[in-house]
Write a protein that holds these residues in place. Sequence first.
Motif, PDB file in Angstrom:
ATOM      1  N   HIS A  21       1.017  -7.606   9.362  1.00  0.00           N
ATOM      2  CA  HIS A  21       0.116  -8.332  10.266  1.00  0.00           C
ATOM      3  C   HIS A  21      -0.984  -9.015   9.453  1.00  0.00           C
ATOM      4  CE1 HIS A  21       1.679  -7.089  14.191  1.00  0.00           C
ATOM      5  NE2 HIS A  21       2.052  -5.967  13.575  1.00  0.00           N
ATOM      6  N   ASP A  22      -1.489  -8.310   8.453  1.00  0.00           N
ATOM      7  CA  ASP A  22      -2.567  -8.888   7.637  1.00  0.00           C
ATOM      8  C   ASP A  22      -2.069 -10.066   6.814  1.00  0.00           C
ATOM      9  OD1 ASP A  22      -4.300  -7.089   8.664  1.00  0.00           O
ATOM     10  OD2 ASP A  22      -4.209  -5.700   6.955  1.00  0.00           O
ATOM     11  N   MET A  23      -0.818  -9.981   6.366  1.00  0.00           N
ATOM     12  CA  MET A  23      -0.271 -11.053   5.541  1.00  0.00           C
ATOM     13  C   MET A  23      -0.299 -12.391   6.272  1.00  0.00           C
ATOM     14  SD  MET A  23       3.230 -10.060   3.608  1.00  0.00           S
ATOM     15  CE  MET A  23       3.372  -8.429   2.950  1.00  0.00           C
ATOM     16  N   TRP A  24      -0.173 -12.338   7.573  1.00  0.00           N
ATOM     17  CA  TRP A  24      -0.069 -13.590   8.332  1.00  0.00           C
ATOM     18  C   TRP A  24      -1.427 -14.140   8.735  1.00  0.00           C
ATOM     19  CZ3 TRP A  24       0.749 -14.575  14.062  1.00  0.00           C
ATOM     20  CH2 TRP A  24       1.183 -15.896  14.284  1.00  0.00           C
TER      21      TRP A  24
ATOM     22  N   LYS B  36       5.825 -12.125  -1.116  1.00  0.00           N
ATOM     23  CA  LYS B  36       4.987 -12.523  -2.237  1.00  0.00           C
ATOM     24  C   LYS B  36       4.457 -11.313  -3.000  1.00  0.00           C
ATOM     25  CE  LYS B  36       2.303 -15.153   0.333  1.00  0.00           C
ATOM     26  NZ  LYS B  36       1.426 -16.201   0.896  1.00  0.00           N
ATOM     27  N   ASP B  37       4.576 -10.133  -2.391  1.00  0.00           N
ATOM     28  CA  ASP B  37       3.957  -8.951  -2.992  1.00  0.00           C
ATOM     29  C   ASP B  37       4.863  -8.317  -4.040  1.00  0.00           C
ATOM     30  OD1 ASP B  37       1.829  -9.445  -1.433  1.00  0.00           O
ATOM     31  OD2 ASP B  37       2.092  -7.738  -0.080  1.00  0.00           O
ATOM     32  N   THR B  40       8.920  -7.845  -4.382  1.00  0.00           N
ATOM     33  CA  THR B  40       9.663  -8.749  -3.502  1.00  0.00           C
ATOM     34  C   THR B  40      10.044 -10.034  -4.233  1.00  0.00           C
ATOM     35  OG1 THR B  40       7.663  -9.806  -2.667  1.00  0.00           O
ATOM     36  CG2 THR B  40       8.475  -7.908  -1.441  1.00  0.00           C
ATOM     37  N   ASP B  41       9.790 -10.077  -5.550  1.00  0.00           N
ATOM     38  CA  ASP B  41      10.014 -11.318  -6.297  1.00  0.00           C
ATOM     39  C   ASP B  41      11.416 -11.889  -6.098  1.00  0.00           C
ATOM     40  OD1 ASP B  41      11.183  -9.221  -7.642  1.00  0.00           O
ATOM     41  OD2 ASP B  41      10.665  -9.945  -9.642  1.00  0.00           O
ATOM     42  N   TYR B  42      12.398 -11.042  -6.035  1.00  0.00           N
ATOM     43  CA  TYR B  42      13.774 -11.544  -5.908  1.00  0.00           C
ATOM     44  C   TYR B  42      14.256 -11.538  -4.459  1.00  0.00           C
ATOM     45  CZ  TYR B  42      16.044  -7.058  -4.968  1.00  0.00           C
ATOM     46  OH  TYR B  42      16.473  -5.901  -4.380  1.00  0.00           O
ATOM     47  N   GLN B  43      13.389 -11.145  -3.552  1.00  0.00           N
ATOM     48  CA  GLN B  43      13.832 -11.004  -2.169  1.00  0.00           C
ATOM     49  C   GLN B  43      13.704 -12.318  -1.395  1.00  0.00           C
ATOM     50  OE1 GLN B  43      12.545  -7.487  -0.010  1.00  0.00           O
ATOM     51  NE2 GLN B  43      11.996  -6.452  -1.918  1.00  0.00           N
TER      52      GLN B  43
END
Lengths: 926, 343, 204
Positions: A21-24, B36-37, B40-43
């Motif tokens: 939720h925070d990411m968005w 982006k975290d 997750t680079d390859y996701q």
Amino acid sequence: MAADVTKTETTSNPGVSKRYHDMWKWDEVYWASHCIDCYPGNCPLRVYVKDGQVVREEPAGAFKTVQEGVPDMNPMGCQKGAGWTRLLSADERVLHPLRRVGERGDGKWEEISWDEATTEVADSILDAIEEVGPESIVAPSGCNIGPLALVGRGKFMGNLGGITLDLNAEMNDFSAGLYMTWGTFDPVSSIDDWFHSEIFLIWFGNPVYNRIPHYHFISEARYHGCEVINIAPDVGPSASHADYHMPVRPGSDAAFALSMCKVVIDEGLIDEKFATEQTDLALLVNTKTNKYLRESDVTEEGSSRQFYAWDARSGQAVLAPRGTLFWGDVEPALEGPFTVDTKDGPVEVTTVFSLMRERLEDYEPEKAAEICGIDADAIRSLARKIATKRTNILGSLNNASKHYHGDLIERSQILLLALTGNWGKHGTGMRSWGSGFLDGMLAFFLKSKRGPELTGNMLDMAEAMMQMTLQNDPTLTRKIVSVEQSRNSEPMGFVPPVFFWYRFAGYKEAWDNADWHDPSMKRPFEEYFNEAVEKGWWRGADVPHEDSPPRVLIECGGNVLRRTRGGSKRLLEHLWPQLKKIVTIDVRMSATALHSDIVLPAAQQYEKLGFGIPSSHVMNLTFCDKAVDPPGEALQEWEIFRRIAEKVEERAKERGVEPYKDSRNRTYDPKTLHETFTSSGEWLDQEVIFDEMLRDTAMVGTIPENASLEDLREKGFYRWQGLGLSARAVAQATDPQPDETFVPFRKHVEEGEPYPTLCRRSQFLIDHDWFIEADEHLPIHKEPPGIGGDYPFQVSSGHNRWSIHSLNTANDLMLETHRGEPHVVVNDHDAEKLGIEDHDLVRVFNDAGEFKVRVKISSGACPGQVVMYNGFDNYQFPDWAGPNDAEPGMIKWLHLAGGYGHFKYWATEWQPCPVMRNTRVGIEKA
Amino acid sequence: MSASTTGTRQIAMVLDLNKCIGCQTCAVACKSLWCKDEGTDYQWWCTVNTMPGRGTPKDYEEMGGGYKDSIPVRGIAPSREDFGGGWKFNHSEVFFDGNPEHKPLRVAGEQPQWGPNWDEDQGAGEYPNSYFYYMPRLCNFCTHAACVDACPRGAMAKRSSDGIVVRDEDRCRGYQFCAEACPYKKIYFNYELKISQHCIGCIPRLEQGVAPACARQCPGRLVFVGYLDDEDGPIHKLVNEWKVALPLHPEYETLPNVYYIPPLAPAPFNEDGSVNEAGSRIPPEHLESQFGPGVHDAIDTLKTEVEKARSGEASGLMDLLIAYNWQDLFPDFTRDPIDITWD
Amino acid sequence: MKVIDSGESSESLEDPKGQAWQGLSGETLALEPAPVDGQPSRYVAAAYQSGAPTGASEVDVIAVRSSGGDFMLRLSWPDGDPDIAYGERKFPDAAAVMFPASGDAPLQEMGSPDQPVNLWYWRPDLDGECQALTATGLGSVERADGGGLSAKSAYDDGKWMVVFRNQGGDVPGKAAVAVWEGGAGQRGGLKSVTGSWQNLEDAQ
């Protein structure tokens, strides 16, 4: 399927973690677009800012329906736009002014201050002026930059007296065949007008790759009953959603088109009214000379610009009206021959149509099938469809013109449309690109002071001049006057770069090589070149002269080493050593930046104000706000040019540099450069400049009356209410309607307004001596010459999917959506014969040069063809040798022709442009 | 049956492959938002591949999972190598650190041999009858979610409000049984956090009435989103009334809720070069291998309706697929995100 | 199993290969694959009905009390190919010791809601962290307060050796051991376990 279908239990309603939720979430939202040359682009986006950083972007999706029953334009965007944020903090970015350490191209830099950088640039400019003169200062004309850079570079170069290389020759986005026929090359319908098409020919285009935001109008048109036909040698991406794919043999498209013309005529499907009104097909031609019958042939005092038709009713030659396309009481005969009394006695004449029809005898479908590889019945079937349905040729982004005989191909295509009545009506036409509708930006170049007064005066004056001209010659129209005025001016100091290239950039050897030209070039290339110059056909535009070698190159918004056909190696070998200073202004390291002496960091999209390139494609003025400050020491380009101008002025005073003249005898004073550039401090702030451009544009009436920066910040974009006063806008010859899709040339078709050509009609007969000599006075098919040497493969190209030119080719997100490095596509059987496997590294070579690249094998590639998509930067190839290093960058000698009606230089229009398609190459495993 | 079952709803998507141009905007939109975290680079939760092709992850159709006669089928959990991607490049070496030998821009270290879109535009067939089409894939929000069924820890669940399959990342211990069981292989392993991750159905957006990133950003306008049981909505009409939207690999028995309008293709040429007007370059057996036996009727329906449109007749199906108003693609999720005010 | 009063410091015992362990003898416990039938995963139960991955067949366990009073355990088991990280269809090896939190917690089921179990869990990729876990049945493992717990490991001569240390902790009454051969695909419920609780007899 199993009888016992189980469902997953759904007794709970869990969410996702707060993290998501925070990411968005975001703090602020701004309007944005990518004001770059991803023409026609103009996607309205929103950028989302959090903690002072742009975190992402998303299409605004704010378009309203334009026309009932036609899909709206939402959402508009593409993967490059969706990943643009990544570029703001990319590893490729230049953050500080850099000075080269070591040799050019060594990739070693030292950070210097803005003051040091501008001093060094200013001194090199003044040195060049003192040593050679202002035309030794050269700017290529990339436009991947937005208006701040365009006006900055334009005002700077204009007030310095330097030369700017015409972008259309640099990119070869000029469609010579369209220009020869229509007098302008850039009629453009709105993308939503495609929905009205019944036959959509994807011919020299690959919209699946390069019209991503707009492609849906093609798939929706298909669902609306349109047949989509892809004509291309390769079964490429745009074949995937076509109803038919026609595997035309490379370079034989004119034969295909001409064969369809023959079918249309032979089967009586011709739209005679359209053909006789809109074109020169009913005009009379002397059968001996292949020249139009002119009034000057008939009477002593007759005009050489007055032509004839044969009136079937009265049985005599009559003057063709110049002020209208409509024939009134005349019934023009479409077929000759006739005899006409001239000054020299009776001569046999016929119609352009009859001459053309005779020529079409060579293109009987069965014969044409042997040339173009398309089944004779398929040719007939398509011709019949085109003759009876609203047909649109998506010559997407000028690919035909990138062929040596692209002009012949385009003329043949237009002939097909002319015979079938397919332009100036919704869902029809043939497209190139057009822009230049932002009158406020054009006015800005002339304005020295804010406020409506000066603009009002300029507009009044322009209108008074227009009225006077129209009164003096009632056959003129606003379109013709506007176009003629443009043909007689040199906006922003543009020059056609052929002279620069031939004289100073190492092109002479290639262009003088007769083997790489068409065999119908009877004399050495050099003779044509000299004749064109000596006859004054390019007077005023044929700079720099031999005595003005280049000394300073300022690249802003382009990447001359990547995109110049003819190659980076040629420029590095021939041009670079003559240059005392190479300055690149860019957001990132490009191939050109890497070979520069000074690299100046520019602001990216979202870090400065901008507009998308205005075009009737999208019919909107699209705004990009400044959402964040540029990082490091980066500056927006106006400010960069201002600082250089300021330093030139300061150093000129210190050095006592006197006013100087250019070769056209115009005087410049470097001691007042900054004063002139900023109009005595009036133009310092980008907000002020943009606001002024908007208000001035509003005065022309093309955007709402109350337009201002503040208002646009609210609305994000304005739909054009009109196209404005610029020649390219008027040349569209249609007034846009608020509730209708846009199609150009309606005034020609509906109101009979003449065209800005020699004969005032769409002109298929080009009776220039050179053209007659080459047998190209009428459309014809010619085999592509063996450019590059005797090698078994032919190169094809086109914009790639993954980058906008080379602008975001190093975006790691985009790189991951392909193989992370460049590739060529090779047919599976060819690969097998060559012993090449998928992803092998190969050497692609010819007599001009070579490059190395990975191979992708596909049965979709046409045997004998290699597809090298365009856009990868040279630094992505081994040894930094890119595909342009195997492209000799040939121009067609006929495009140096002038002194003939509309054959006259006008920025971005009539001029020779280097080609690269069908270049011959060999391939071998590297 | 539990009490809440009566209140359950299922969100579904229809992806019109005749509109998909393989542009990867959905993929980039998704990645830019969610992946982006760390780890997750390859996701790429949403990927688009050229078909026929090996897909993402490489050869995913040979990796097992799903059900056979309702019995779970053993599968393979795809690895980072199978997906490819997550590349880091040598920008700095090429641009700034001194590079007189003109080393090109490349993935740093070992050169990749596969990536999320490696076999783009290669396709199949014999020239000139070559063919390919594009297929976007994301979590299928399966009605019978093999991943949920596989998780021994109850870390995964199918939501009753919309049928989105969610993972409690705090409960996940990275066993990857979900990834083995998912026959579509759309579950990634986060090697940093040591948990599995997959498409979250853009729940934060859905909950605000905003369409998922992949759908809202799709320039091809091919992603319909809505509730399967909404009889007025496009999904129900395409899936249940026109029956032109089909699940991918129905033989996997997970009852996916992402449906595809199967691709039409150019007419092929006969041996003598003439056009085979009735034919299609995509072999029917290939289509059946992807979308099951229902695909033939679906293609016939599409062709019939296209013909109708060509002859000027009205076609409800064509109008539906045209989606004159962009927001008709996701009628329940038309909110503009900028109208949201965060506290 | 006897808990040996070693007389050595906890610090010296923390080194699995250290001198402090020389001469101490514990017990060799047989390990067997955990049954997949009762796994709380329809998938695991069905898909691994046959062909469940196998791992170590025995584990050497030495239980000691250090001079500082810490309860420590050293597990060692043969593994020809140690797996220290997640890889292509590979998991890191792991080991755990399980204790009933109270009473007669069932072993196979890993406790029950009324009778939880505690676990010490080691994996080579956790950088020496020992995860303290509790469970009330298969699939219910939760993180617990691991204050005072640590694990140090060494791989040598074809063997994993792992020392668990519970600082100041009491000796539990009984324990069970599980070992995972990650390279073969063992993780979660797919593991090699001792078939019964081992009583721990504190020498003190």
